[in-house]
Enzyme design. Structure first.
Site, short mmCIF file in Angstrom:
data_model
loop_
_atom_site.label_atom_id
_atom_site.label_comp_id
_atom_site.label_asym_id
_atom_site.label_seq_id
_atom_site.Cartn_x
_atom_site.Cartn_y
_atom_site.Cartn_z
N SER A 1 0.85 -1.32 -0.03
CA SER A 1 0.05 0.03 -0.13
C SER A 1 0.75 1.35 0.15
O SER A 1 2.01 1.15 0.55
CB SER A 1 -0.85 0.04 1.31
OG SER A 1 -1.63 1.30 1.44
N TYR B 1 -1.14 -0.61 10.25
CA TYR B 1 -1.26 -1.02 9.01
C TYR B 1 -0.17 -0.49 8.16
O TYR B 1 0.41 -1.30 7.17
CB TYR B 1 -2.77 -0.37 8.32
CG TYR B 1 -3.03 -0.67 6.91
CD1 TYR B 1 -3.73 -1.79 6.54
CD2 TYR B 1 -2.76 0.16 5.84
CE1 TYR B 1 -3.93 -2.04 5.22
CE2 TYR B 1 -2.97 0.02 4.53
CZ TYR B 1 -3.73 -1.24 4.14
OH TYR B 1 -3.92 -1.62 2.99
#
Length: 256
Positions: free
Chosen positions: A143, A156
């Protein structure tokens, strides 16, 4: 044109988190290019829906690869049914959006085990089969949250940054075994995980204003990049993280 360079015909591929979003799109892309694919996900219903919606050499397995038991089930299926493995797409991921001080230890472990440990352990487990392929490929779905600050939660972001570094390490370590390791780093993509925040109009507008392409990405945009990295045409690409982000990560101060 040499069609072999742009084909995955005969390749055997695993896609984790393969029943929805980027995983579903990747399964469809690899199948369309001629690969034999096993889609892995926790939810039997979503896997059944996937199997009914597409044609091709598709297998499905309900397994939670964030757990040792789920990983063992996948390894057992693959080693029983296949003699080698050409493609491993570590796509499974989850998130809990919270301020850093608000995370519990259980939430931390859940995100770490799902996003990072699953990939690390599956890479190790499938190394022998990948090394049997003359063109083994691992693709990590990371990501942009692992490349820069994004309001998705620090845990995350940590997992995605770690996957980026794992990509570099394995690319160098396993190159003698003809295994290439790359990653794709999406920005906001229309997936079930992202839709929960994109439904907020103010948040959506903030995303668009920071994205030079002026749009949110589609799962197929990421799937195409993953498929390319697995092709013979990409044989000299390894250790790279490709941002599939509409220009987000290169956007400085650029008033509209």
């Amino acid at each position: 044109m040499n069609n072999y360079r742009w084909s995955l015909a005969g390749r055997k591929a695993i896609v984790t988190g393969g029943s929805k979003g980027i995983g579903e799109a990747t399964v469809k892309e690899l199948l369309a290019l001629g690969a034999e694919v096993i889609a892995v996900a926790r939810n039997t219903d979503t896997l059944d829906t996937l199997a009914k919606s597409i044609t091709g050499n598709l297998h499905t397995l309900a397994a939670d690869v964030s757990t040792p038991e789920g990983r063992e089930a996948l390894v057992n299926w693959v080693t029983t049914n296949w003699n080698s493995l050409d493609i491993l797409v570590n796509n499974v991921g989850t998130n809990i959006r919270k301020p850093t001080a608000a995370y519990t230890s259980e939430e931390y472990d859940f995100i770490m085990n799902t996003n990072l440990r699953s990939a690390f352990e599956l890479n190790r487990a499938f190394y022998p089969l990948l090394s049997k392929s003359t063109q083994g490929n691992i693709v990590h779905v990371t990501s942009v949250a692992g490349l820069t600050h994004v309001r998705t939660g620090s845990v995350y972001g940590m997992t995605k940054a770690a996957l980026t570094q794992l990509t570099r390490n394995l690319a160098a370590e396993w190159a003698p075994d003809n295994i290439r390791v790359n990653a794709v780093a999406p920005w906001y993509i229309r997936t079930p995980l992202a839709e929960t925040v994109l439904q907020n109009e103010e948040f959506y507008n903030n995303v668009i204003n920071r994205t030079p392409a002026r749009k949110v990405g589609e799962p197929e945009d990421v799937a195409a990049a993953i498929a390319f990295l697995c092709m013979p045409a990409a044989a000299y690409i390894t250790g790279q993280t490709i941002a599939v982000d509409g220009g987000f990560t290169i956007n400085g101060f650029h008033p509209q």
